[in-house]
Design a protein around this motif. Structure first.
Motif, PDB file in Angstrom:
ATOM      1  N   ASN A  33      -4.972  -7.872  -4.653  1.00  0.00           N
ATOM      2  CA  ASN A  33      -4.009  -6.606  -4.198  1.00  0.00           C
ATOM      3  C   ASN A  33      -4.432  -6.470  -2.550  1.00  0.00           C
ATOM      4  O   ASN A  33      -5.478  -6.284  -2.516  1.00  0.00           O
ATOM      5  CB  ASN A  33      -4.051  -5.713  -4.761  1.00  0.00           C
ATOM      6  N   LYS A 141       2.732  -3.991 -11.071  1.00  0.00           N
ATOM      7  CA  LYS A 141       3.015  -5.023 -10.133  1.00  0.00           C
ATOM      8  C   LYS A 141       4.236  -5.638 -10.625  1.00  0.00           C
ATOM      9  O   LYS A 141       4.783  -5.691 -11.943  1.00  0.00           O
ATOM     10  CB  LYS A 141       1.943  -5.910 -10.348  1.00  0.00           C
ATOM     11  N   ALA A 167       0.790  -8.390  -3.852  1.00  0.00           N
ATOM     12  CA  ALA A 167      -0.012  -8.817  -5.164  1.00  0.00           C
ATOM     13  C   ALA A 167       0.007 -10.347  -5.076  1.00  0.00           C
ATOM     14  O   ALA A 167       1.508 -10.926  -5.043  1.00  0.00           O
ATOM     15  CB  ALA A 167       0.387  -8.173  -6.314  1.00  0.00           C
TER      16      ALA A 167
END
Length: 170
Positions: A33, A141, A167
């Motif tokens: 991330n 996500k 991500a």
């Protein structure tokens, strides 16, 4: 702040509604991330941070995180640097979310925070809050492809309590 809360609510609602068939998180996944804080825990500046985790089971990942924030106001400058370890429990199986686009997770983080002040070049030390820190977070996500997505996290995750960004999954 209302805009941030609304965006986060829309993100979680959208990701839950569009869940598909196969799990978005699997044992062995490597997750990266890279993001910015949308709400600094300190006065001013834009926090930047990254985290890396690897899946050790079908629901648990462990890794490391780092966070940096620096800001100047008049003659005063401060810098906050966080680094530590983190673990995530990915709740898709628990919540019966069967999708290859969505990953919902949360967990603890433990690390060290270095904080320093300077005023007109004079070092004021790092006694304000330097030392160990313990945090917790929840996140989600949405993957646009097998390896690229967007994320948001809320909680005590460094010098911010809300982060958004890119991500990556390997």
């Amino acid at each position: 702040m209302k805009i941030v809360n609304t965006l986060i609510l829309v993100f979680f609602t959208t990701t839950t509604l569009f869940a598909q068939e196969n799990g978005a998180f699997k044992k062995g996944n490597k997750l990266l991330n890279i993001g910015i804080g949308v709400n600094s825990s300190y006065d001013g500046g834009i926090p930047v941070g990254l985290s890396y985790e690897q899946g050790i089971t079908g629901s648990i990942s462990i890794g490391a995180n780092a966070d940096y924030l620096s800001n100047e106001y008049l003659s005063l400058k401060f810098t906050a640097i966080y680094f530590g370890v983190r673990a995530s429990y990915h709740v898709n199986q628990l919540l019966k979310i069967n999708g290859d686009k969505i990953d919902l997770y949360g967990g603890p983080t433990l690390g060290y925070r270095s904080f320093s002040w300077k005023d007109n070049g004079e070092d004021l030390g790092d006694s304000y809050g330097s030392g160990l820190f313990l945090g917790a977070y929840v996140g989600g996500k949405y993957f646009f492809s097998n390896s690229l997505g967007a994320f948001t996290e809320l909680g005590a995750i460094g010098s911010t309590n809300a982060r958004i960004g890119i991500a990556l999954k390997f």
